[in-house]
Scaffold this motif. Structure first.
Motif, short mmCIF file in Angstrom:
data_model
loop_
_atom_site.label_atom_id
_atom_site.label_comp_id
_atom_site.label_asym_id
_atom_site.label_seq_id
_atom_site.Cartn_x
_atom_site.Cartn_y
_atom_site.Cartn_z
N LEU A 69 -32.61 16.97 81.21
CA LEU A 69 -31.61 18.03 81.03
C LEU A 69 -30.26 17.44 80.67
O LEU A 69 -29.55 17.95 79.80
CB LEU A 69 -31.50 18.87 82.30
CG LEU A 69 -30.66 20.14 82.16
CD1 LEU A 69 -31.32 21.12 81.20
CD2 LEU A 69 -30.45 20.82 83.51
N GLN B 297 -28.06 18.11 77.26
CA GLN B 297 -26.71 18.66 77.31
C GLN B 297 -25.73 17.84 76.48
O GLN B 297 -24.70 18.34 76.06
CB GLN B 297 -26.23 18.74 78.76
CG GLN B 297 -26.94 19.81 79.59
CD GLN B 297 -26.60 19.72 81.07
OE1 GLN B 297 -26.22 18.65 81.57
NE2 GLN B 297 -26.73 20.83 81.77
N ALA C 273 -37.09 19.82 77.38
CA ALA C 273 -35.68 20.15 77.59
C ALA C 273 -34.97 20.11 76.24
O ALA C 273 -35.15 19.14 75.48
CB ALA C 273 -35.04 19.17 78.56
N ARG D 105 -31.59 23.54 78.38
CA ARG D 105 -32.55 24.47 78.98
C ARG D 105 -33.94 23.85 79.02
O ARG D 105 -34.27 22.99 78.21
CB ARG D 105 -32.60 25.79 78.20
CG ARG D 105 -31.29 26.56 78.25
CD ARG D 105 -31.40 27.86 77.48
NE ARG D 105 -30.16 28.62 77.52
CZ ARG D 105 -29.99 29.78 76.90
NH1 ARG D 105 -30.98 30.32 76.19
NH2 ARG D 105 -28.84 30.41 76.99
N ARG E 79 -38.22 24.38 79.05
CA ARG E 79 -39.44 25.17 78.82
C ARG E 79 -40.51 24.49 79.64
O ARG E 79 -40.95 23.39 79.32
CB ARG E 79 -39.82 25.19 77.34
CG ARG E 79 -38.73 25.75 76.43
CD ARG E 79 -39.23 25.93 75.01
NE ARG E 79 -38.13 26.16 74.10
CZ ARG E 79 -38.26 26.55 72.84
NH1 ARG E 79 -39.48 26.76 72.35
NH2 ARG E 79 -37.22 26.73 72.06
#
Length: 259
Positions: free
Chosen positions: A213, A217, A236, A240, A242
């Motif tokens: 993550l 980002q 990721a 976000r 999945r």
């Protein structure tokens, strides 16, 4: 009181509101929310003192603090500012605009190469999922990952299912850390990723997911995670997750996102 209020003023207020909301989300994700609230309160007090009540002495002092504070904010929040500018430039509409200027022959060639790259990753993840072998695979897109590659061991090999499985095999010296795939090659393994401090990550997700993550980002990369505890496959991207993807879903997501 509102005689001079027009459409331009409404747009101005809307844009400021959107900007503050975006900064709020950015600060919340980086655990700097309290600092953001403090700065907002200071700015409101400064506007009241200098613009509304017109207190000259206190207003002058606050004006000096604001002029110095801008530099301090840039130093304190350089990572957040860099992330904001990156997100602005990495927006999907910007990518679509840039693609218009890419020659068709290059597009077709890249599509064929990407199709060839996807299947070894999918097959390797499926096998590792069955054996509950943990894995972390970062697929570079437009943002350069040279700084991440430098933290690991250079591999520079063709993408193959067996090589991916061997790298993440539990007794392999390179199984810890992330594998970086770039320019249709496995560039490096055992790389260190930035860890997300997002407090909203589910408790059952471990350090691999936090690192994935964090990477998503700070770049537009796609990060594939295979859980060592459950064997679950996740992706990721753009901050976000999945989660709990099947092999078919993994292939579909990679194809959609990369092509």
């Amino acid at each position: 009181m509102f005689f001079g209020f027009g459409i331009k003023d409404a747009i101005d207020i809307l844009l400021v509101g959107l900007m503050l909301y975006y900064v709020y989300r950015l600060m919340r994700a980086s655990r700097s929310l309290n600092v953001f609230v403090g700065i907002t309160i200071f700015v409101v007090v400064w506007l009241l003192v200098s613009q509304v009540f017109e207190m000259k002495l206190l207003g002058t002092i606050l004006d000096k603090l604001v002029s110095v504070g801008v530099i301090a904010i840039i130093v304190l929040f350089q990572d957040e500012i860099r992330k904001f500018l990156y997100n602005l430039g990495a927006h999907q509409r910007m990518h679509r605009l840039l693609k218009l200027f890419t020659p068709k022959s290059n597009k077709d060639k890249n599509r064929e190469l990407l199709k060839r790259d996807i299947m070894p990753v999918v097959m390797a993840c499926m096998q590792m999922s069955k054996g509950k072998v943990g894995a972390l695979i970062v697929i570079e897109r437009t943002t350069s990952l040279a700084d991440i590659v430098s933290t690991g061991e250079i591999v520079n090999a063709d993408i193959s299912q067996r090589l991916i499985e061997n790298i993440f095999f539990k007794n392999s010296p390179l199984h810890d850390g992330a594998m970086i795939i770039s320019d249709h090659r496995i560039r490096a393994a055992s790389c260190i990723l930035p860890v997300s401090h997002n407090l909203d990550i589910p408790k059952e997700l471990g350090l691999r997911h936090r690192a994935a993550l964090g990477m998503s980002q700070e770049s537009d990369a796609l990060i594939v995670i295979v859980s060592e505890e459950t064997g679950g496959i996740s992706i990721a991207s753009s901050g976000r997750f999945r989660l709990r993807l099947s092999a078919e879903e993994l292939e579909a997501v990679l194809t959609e996102e990369l092509l």
